[in-house]
Design a protein around this motif. Structure first.
Motif, short mmCIF file in Angstrom:
data_model
loop_
_atom_site.label_atom_id
_atom_site.label_comp_id
_atom_site.label_asym_id
_atom_site.label_seq_id
_atom_site.Cartn_x
_atom_site.Cartn_y
_atom_site.Cartn_z
N ALA A 50 20.94 14.29 41.44
CA ALA A 50 21.96 14.02 42.45
C ALA A 50 22.84 12.88 41.96
O ALA A 50 22.41 12.05 41.14
CB ALA A 50 21.33 13.68 43.79
N THR A 51 24.06 12.85 42.50
CA THR A 51 24.97 11.78 42.13
C THR A 51 25.82 11.39 43.32
O THR A 51 26.05 12.20 44.21
CB THR A 51 25.85 12.19 40.94
OG1 THR A 51 26.66 11.09 40.53
CG2 THR A 51 26.77 13.35 41.31
N SER A 52 26.28 10.18 43.34
CA SER A 52 27.15 9.68 44.41
C SER A 52 28.58 10.18 44.22
O SER A 52 28.90 10.83 43.20
CB SER A 52 27.13 8.15 44.41
OG SER A 52 27.63 7.66 43.16
N TRP A 53 29.44 9.87 45.16
CA TRP A 53 30.82 10.35 45.08
C TRP A 53 31.52 9.86 43.81
O TRP A 53 32.36 10.56 43.24
CB TRP A 53 31.64 9.94 46.30
CG TRP A 53 31.98 8.47 46.36
CD1 TRP A 53 31.32 7.50 47.06
CD2 TRP A 53 33.07 7.82 45.71
NE1 TRP A 53 31.92 6.28 46.87
CE2 TRP A 53 33.00 6.44 46.04
CE3 TRP A 53 34.09 8.25 44.87
CZ2 TRP A 53 33.91 5.50 45.57
CZ3 TRP A 53 35.02 7.32 44.41
CH2 TRP A 53 34.91 5.96 44.75
N SER A 54 31.16 8.66 43.38
CA SER A 54 31.81 8.08 42.21
C SER A 54 31.16 8.51 40.90
O SER A 54 31.75 8.34 39.83
CB SER A 54 31.75 6.55 42.30
OG SER A 54 30.41 6.12 42.20
N GLY A 55 29.94 9.01 40.99
CA GLY A 55 29.22 9.34 39.77
C GLY A 55 28.48 8.15 39.17
O GLY A 55 27.78 8.30 38.17
N SER A 56 28.63 6.97 39.79
CA SER A 56 28.03 5.77 39.23
C SER A 56 26.55 5.62 39.57
O SER A 56 25.84 4.83 38.94
CB SER A 56 28.78 4.53 39.72
OG SER A 56 28.68 4.41 41.12
#
Length: 128
Positions: A50-56
């Motif tokens: 999984a990843t956050s909206w920013s990809g960070s």
């Protein structure tokens, strides 16, 4: 709402690689955190990465750490799952899912119930 379409699945030998893509349309892609899940025959659907909206911020299930990489390109409205060193037990239907996200960097979730939007899935088969 956002619509998701997965692609890139197929048949590969053990030890090989595949890259799955998740293309989004509808709402602004960067509003959403993304997850990759999989479901093998007779098994429950489980989180892969999984990843956050920013990809960070990213999350990986223990069984894919060091082998799979999740990424996203918000300019292309696309997320990816690079899968290396594939094993027969990776055989499953792989799904992309999205959930609303916000905040600096965003957040990540491994829970299926947090994701409101799902693609139709793409089959990955790893032969031994």
């Amino acid at each position: 709402q956002v619509q998701l379409v997965e692609s890139g699945g197929g048949l590969v030998q053990a030890g090989g690689s595949l890259r799955l893509s998740c293309s989004a349309s509808g709402r602004t892609f960067s509003w959403y955190a993304l997850g990759w899940f999989r479901q093998a025959p007779g098994a429950e659907r489980e989180v892969v990465a999984a990843t956050s909206w920013s990809g960070s911020i990213t999350f990986y299930a223990d069984f894919v750490k060091g082998r799979f990489t999740i990424s996203r390109d918000n300019n292309k409205n696309t997320a990816y799952l690079q899968m290396n060193s594939l094993k027969p037990e990776d055989t499953a239907v792989y799904y992309c899912a999205a959930r609303r996200d916000r905040g600096v960097g965003g957040t990540v979730s491994s829970r299926l119930s947090d994701y409101a939007y799902w693609g139709q899935g793409t089959q990955v088969t790893v032969s031994s």
